[in-house]
Design an enzyme around this catalytic site. Structure first.
Site, PDB file in Angstrom:
ATOM      1  N   SER A 185      -1.344   1.667   1.702  1.00  0.00           N
ATOM      2  CA  SER A 185      -2.559   1.975   2.016  1.00  0.00           C
ATOM      3  C   SER A 185      -2.385   2.556   0.222  1.00  0.00           C
ATOM      4  O   SER A 185      -3.401   1.869  -0.678  1.00  0.00           O
ATOM      5  CB  SER A 185      -2.481   3.975   2.677  1.00  0.00           C
ATOM      6  OG  SER A 185      -1.846   4.497   2.479  1.00  0.00           O
ATOM      7  N   HIS A 213      -5.334   0.953   8.450  1.00  0.00           N
ATOM      8  CA  HIS A 213      -6.088   0.565   7.482  1.00  0.00           C
ATOM      9  C   HIS A 213      -6.590  -0.800   7.504  1.00  0.00           C
ATOM     10  O   HIS A 213      -7.838  -1.385   6.738  1.00  0.00           O
ATOM     11  CB  HIS A 213      -6.154   0.427   6.140  1.00  0.00           C
ATOM     12  CG  HIS A 213      -5.814   1.967   4.858  1.00  0.00           C
ATOM     13  ND1 HIS A 213      -6.916   2.014   4.251  1.00  0.00           N
ATOM     14  CD2 HIS A 213      -4.807   2.916   5.323  1.00  0.00           C
ATOM     15  CE1 HIS A 213      -6.664   3.321   4.180  1.00  0.00           C
ATOM     16  NE2 HIS A 213      -5.414   3.732   4.301  1.00  0.00           N
ATOM     17  N   LYS A 244     -11.017   5.620  10.573  1.00  0.00           N
ATOM     18  CA  LYS A 244     -11.366   5.074   8.810  1.00  0.00           C
ATOM     19  C   LYS A 244     -12.503   3.740   8.885  1.00  0.00           C
ATOM     20  O   LYS A 244     -13.890   4.219   9.275  1.00  0.00           O
ATOM     21  CB  LYS A 244     -10.505   4.434   8.389  1.00  0.00           C
ATOM     22  CG  LYS A 244      -9.430   4.990   8.060  1.00  0.00           C
ATOM     23  CD  LYS A 244      -7.848   4.641   7.312  1.00  0.00           C
ATOM     24  CE  LYS A 244      -7.349   5.385   7.553  1.00  0.00           C
ATOM     25  NZ  LYS A 244      -7.489   6.682   6.121  1.00  0.00           N
TER      26      LYS A 244
HETATM   27  C1  PLP Z   1      -1.747   4.172   7.274  1.00  0.00           C
HETATM   28  C2  PLP Z   1      -2.269   5.594   8.593  1.00  0.00           C
HETATM   29  N1  PLP Z   1      -1.591   5.917   8.909  1.00  0.00           N
HETATM   30  C3  PLP Z   1      -1.779   7.006   9.629  1.00  0.00           C
HETATM   31  C4  PLP Z   1      -3.135   7.716   8.583  1.00  0.00           C
HETATM   32  C5  PLP Z   1      -3.816   8.785   9.663  1.00  0.00           C
HETATM   33  O1  PLP Z   1      -4.833   8.974   9.870  1.00  0.00           O
HETATM   34  P1  PLP Z   1      -5.646   9.683  10.916  1.00  0.00           P
HETATM   35  O2  PLP Z   1      -6.928  10.760   9.891  1.00  0.00           O
HETATM   36  O3  PLP Z   1      -5.963   9.449  12.180  1.00  0.00           O
HETATM   37  O4  PLP Z   1      -4.656  10.853  11.080  1.00  0.00           O
HETATM   38  C6  PLP Z   1      -3.502   7.243   7.431  1.00  0.00           C
HETATM   39  C7  PLP Z   1      -4.588   8.214   6.417  1.00  0.00           C
HETATM   40  O5  PLP Z   1      -4.563   8.166   5.785  1.00  0.00           O
HETATM   41  C8  PLP Z   1      -3.187   6.131   7.252  1.00  0.00           C
HETATM   42  O6  PLP Z   1      -3.471   5.614   6.549  1.00  0.00           O
END
Ligand code: PLP
Length: 397
Positions: A185, A213, A244
């Site tokens: 990310s 992502h 997202k």
């Molecule tokens: C790679 C990744 N995993 C998990 C998450 C967490 O997702 P959630 O908002 O559904 O908890 C994010 C959120 O930014 C993320 O970028």
């Protein structure tokens, strides 16, 4: 307010540093142009709304329909109060989308990641994690180490030689789990999934990919990193978010074999002790998946927009990190500089978040551009004009 002395001093000190500004107030739905801080004309280049579905009429309507049909909430955890049909429909659609036999929804991907490590690993097992994995994976591993005494190792970012060394070094373990982001990310680069799978096969390891992502983003039809890397249907377990590209409300999932999803349903603590995904969110996510299936051209537009903006940045003299995704970071060094650039861009009507320590390593603060299928060329050109103005004021170009 009475508060512990140490804590009060620390909080006051933090405030005095003044590096982090307060959160920007958004007073419109996520879209290419938003109302922010009282301005109705801000182009947003800092949203995970990759397909522009957060405000799509069909997605919003599906949420309202689910509210009418199922009421405000689940009122309990799934095994106590029953499982709504919308959850099962959504899970079937998710599994088909990402190429696994089954899927299980969670209130967030954070919860999904936590449940994978803490439920599936014990003291005889090891999770081997990419150095740049998301905070939710890092904390999931910490939790598993604390609760089930699972072992853990970290391999250098996308370094297959190091991963192989960690696999060799853990030959005595009962289960070796390799956990990686699909798209990283903060860097915007893509995991070398085909290579990871090849190593996993050779060393009998189990692969988990967090595609938060990449779901709806990578591959010609948005089915994620596996589609992009030509290994669709070959990943043992995929976790991802619904917060997202797939509507953007909230929610997450684990997609894997039926047995793995059933086991997590019965054993994962976030499933057993926390309410299910709100039905409105399930309805909106379901509609987002349906729209993605019906209109894969949204993904093509997203890819074209990302390529265009990256090329324009480079032509203007910026040096974004190399990559092939809609996450385009421009490294600035010190946190204060990234925050300053973000503030100056907002003054010009463009919202891009500046990231500093501890979200990224010290000295590698950045502004992170995120491109959407909702952007038109005009939006991107307007944003680029602001980038050039601010970039030359700051001496970056
Ligand atoms: C790679 C990744 N995993 C998990 C998450 C967490 O997702 P959630 O908002 O559904 O908890 C994010 C959120 O930014 C993320 O970028």
């Amino acid at each position: 307010m009475a508060m512990n002395e140490r804590l009060r001093t620390e909080l006051e000190e933090f405030k005095k540093q003044g590096v982090y500004k307060t959160l920007n107030h958004l007073d419109s739905p996520q879209a290419a142009r938003v109302t922010m801080e009282g301005r109705g004309d801000v182009i947003i280049l800092s949203s995970n709304n990759y397909l522009g579905l957060s405000n799509a009429p069909g997605v919003v309507q599906a949420g309202k329909d689910a509210l009418e049909r199922f009421g405000a909430g689940t009122s309990s955890v799934r095994f106590i109060c029953g499982t709504f049909t919308i959850h099962r429909e959504l899970e079937k659609a998710i599994a088909e989308l990402v190429g696994t036999p089954a899927a299980l929804s969670y209130v967030s991907c954070w919860n999904a990641n936590e449940s994978v490590c803490a439920t599936l690993l014990g003291p005889e097992d090891i999770v081997i994690s990419d150095q740049f994995n998301h905070a939710s994976i890092i904390d999931a591993i910490r939790l598993a180490k604390g609760i089930t005494k699972a072992q853990a190792a970290v391999y250098k970012h996308s370094d297959m030689t190091d991963l192989e060394e960690k696999l060799k070094a853990s030959s005595g373990c009962r289960t070796r789990m390799v956990f990686t982001d699909g798209i990283f990310s903060m860097e915007g680069d893509i995991a070398k999934l085909a290579d990871i799978l090849e190593l996993a096969q050779r060393y009998d390891a189990f692969v988990v990919v967090d595609d938060s992502h990449a779901t709806g983003v990578l591959g010609t039809t948005g089915r994620g990193t596996a589609e992009h890397c030509g290994v669709l249907g070959e990943i043992d377990m995929i976790t991802s978010t619904l917060g997202k590209a797939l509507g953007g409300a909230a929610g997450g999932f684990v997609a894997s074999s039926e047995e793995a999803c059933d086991y997590l349903t019965q054993r994962a603590r976030p499933q057993l002790f926390s309410n299910a995904l709100p039905c409105t969110v399930a309805g909106s996510a379901m509609a987002a998946i349906n729209q993605l299936r019906a209109q894969p051209e949204m993904v093509t537009r997203l890819h074209e927009n990302a390529r265009y903006f990256r090329e324009q940045l480079i032509e203007a003299g910026f040096k974004p990190l190399e990559g092939d995704t809609p996450i385009i970071p421009v490294i600035l060094g010190e946190t204060a500089k990234a925050i300053e650039m973000s503030r100056m861009l907002l003054d010009e009507g463009v919202f891009v978040t500046g990231f500093g320590f501890p979200v990224v390593p010290k000295g590698e603060a950045r502004v992170r551009c995120q491109i959407s299928a909702a952007h038109t060329r005009d939006h991107l050109d307007e944003a680029m004009t602001a980038f050039k103005k601010v970039g030359s004021k700051l001496g970056l170009i």
